[in-house]
Motif scaffolding. Structure first.
Motif, short mmCIF file in Angstrom:
data_model
loop_
_atom_site.label_atom_id
_atom_site.label_comp_id
_atom_site.label_asym_id
_atom_site.label_seq_id
_atom_site.Cartn_x
_atom_site.Cartn_y
_atom_site.Cartn_z
N SER A 64 0.96 -1.05 -0.06
CA SER A 64 0.04 -0.06 0.15
C SER A 64 0.81 1.25 -0.04
CB SER A 64 -1.07 0.19 1.36
OG SER A 64 -1.91 -1.06 1.17
N PRO A 65 0.52 2.12 -0.68
CA PRO A 65 1.30 3.47 -0.89
C PRO A 65 1.03 4.19 0.70
CG PRO A 65 -0.90 3.69 -1.86
CD PRO A 65 -0.70 2.42 -1.54
N GLY A 66 1.89 4.89 0.97
CA GLY A 66 2.08 5.43 2.44
C GLY A 66 3.18 6.49 2.58
N ILE A 67 3.19 7.27 3.68
CA ILE A 67 4.33 8.25 3.86
C ILE A 67 4.63 7.67 5.40
CG2 ILE A 67 4.94 10.25 5.04
CD1 ILE A 67 4.70 10.41 1.94
N GLY B 87 3.08 4.79 -4.70
CA GLY B 87 2.45 6.04 -5.01
C GLY B 87 2.55 7.30 -4.44
N ALA B 88 2.88 7.27 -3.13
CA ALA B 88 2.99 8.06 -2.06
C ALA B 88 4.17 8.95 -2.48
CB ALA B 88 2.94 7.87 -0.55
N ALA C 228 -1.35 7.32 5.49
CA ALA C 228 -2.22 7.12 4.42
C ALA C 228 -1.94 8.14 3.49
CB ALA C 228 -3.73 6.80 4.39
N PRO C 229 -1.96 8.37 2.07
CA PRO C 229 -1.52 9.45 1.28
C PRO C 229 -2.64 10.67 1.54
CG PRO C 229 -1.43 7.60 -0.02
CD PRO C 229 -1.98 6.85 1.22
N ALA C 230 -3.88 10.52 1.90
CA ALA C 230 -5.02 11.37 2.04
C ALA C 230 -4.50 12.15 3.52
CB ALA C 230 -6.22 10.75 2.11
N ASN D 159 -1.94 13.77 -10.23
CA ASN D 159 -3.04 12.49 -9.80
C ASN D 159 -2.12 11.41 -9.11
OD1 ASN D 159 -5.22 13.91 -10.75
ND2 ASN D 159 -5.00 13.06 -12.77
N MET D 160 -2.95 10.94 -8.06
CA MET D 160 -2.47 9.67 -7.38
C MET D 160 -3.34 8.57 -7.85
SD MET D 160 -0.45 9.86 -4.57
CE MET D 160 -1.03 8.40 -3.93
#
Length: 297
Positions: A3-6, A53-54, A226-228, A291-292
């Motif tokens: 999963s994408p993330g920071i 993706g992050a 999470a990216p958001a 765009n993500m």
């Protein structure tokens, strides 16, 4: 699937930022890992890591203000402006007569606010396509151009006298691109005794704090933002309907919606809490600046 993330990591001393990225790649099982803002091997503290993706969000983190705690040693200069370099000069006993508490305070004050700073030659800045530190190690003389930076806080927390030197523990809030080594060098030069950095720790990058970071031994299974959530800390969060999200992802503008943004950019988040991307003003409209992937949340 990763999963994408920071990920917030507390880098230990003796490792490069690239070493931390390599460890993160192994821990998360993906090659798509990057970081926002290099820390020298000597330095410790916060590295903001993007996964999958992050990594697209790192562009918006790099320019954030930062906080450091550091130790400046007055009385010695080194070839790297930090403790990793060879000592080049030592202050004479006579030079110390001018280093009063008032003189130190005046020097610190003169390095606070909007200042013009020449980065240390041993830095990651590129000169004609090569890192400055690579050119220095190859025996070249490198003089970098001055840059305008902002030091919003430069505070002496403690001072310790040693044999032929004076150590200052300092706290610095500054804009991106500020070199704390250069502050140490310049303060020492102003006082006539020379100076360099013996310790450096980054405690904050924008809205992210080292108190929330993981150490390297805890990378396996470490929680990510999470990216958001991450994007909503960096920029204004902007709720968009699923229809607006679809339009943004397809490159369409949101007509007449620019007034919804408080600043130049915002994090567009859809009804499901997924980060659609980063939007910007374009005249009276909103359009996607980044765009993500649709799976990113």
């Amino acid at each position: 699937m990763v999963s994408p993330g920071i990920l917030l990591v507390d880098k230990p001393a003796g490792m490069t930022s690239h070493d931390v990225v390599a460890r993160t790649r192994r821990a998360f099982g993906t090659r798509k890992v990057g970081h926002a803002g290099t820390l020298d091997p000597m330095a410790t503290g916060l590295l903001v890591i993007g996964i999958e993706g992050a990594t697209r969000l790192l562009t918006y983190v790099v320019g954030a203000d930062k906080t450091y705690v550091a130790t400046i040693r007055l009385g010695q200069t080194t070839g790297t402006d930090d403790a990793d370099g060879e000592i080049l000069t030592r202050a004479s006993p006579e030079a110390w007569t001018a280093v009063t508490t008032e003189a130190v305070a005046a020097g610190v004050a003169s390095l606070t606010g909007e200042i013009s700073q020449i980065p240390s030659a041993v830095s990651a800045i590129k000169v004609d396509g090569r890192r400055a530190y690579d050119r220095v190690r190859a025996g070249e003389e490198v003089v970098l151009a001055a840059r305008e930076v902002v030091v919003s806080r430069f505070e002496v927390l403690a001072r310790r006298e040693g044999e032929g030197h004076l150590d200052l523990d300092v706290l610095v809030d500054c804009s991106s691109g500020t070199y704390i080594r250069a502050l140490a060098r310049d303060l020492g030069a102003m006082l006539g005794v020379g100076g360099h950095l013996t310790a450096l720790r980054r405690t904050r990058v924008g809205p992210f704090d080292v108190a929330d970071a993981v150490v390297l031994d805890d990378l396996d299974g470490a929680a990510t933002l999470a990216p958001a959530e991450a994007a909503g800390r960096i920029l204004q969060p902007l709720h968009v309907s699923n229809e607006e999200a679809r339009d943004l992802r397809h490159g369409k503008r949101l007509g007449g919606q620019a007034q919804r943004l408080e600043g130049a950019l915002a994090a567009a988040i859809d009804d499901e809490g997924a980060l659609v991307g980063i939007v910007e003003k374009r005249g009276a409209d909103l359009k996607s600046a980044m765009n993500m992937p649709e799976a990113g949340r």
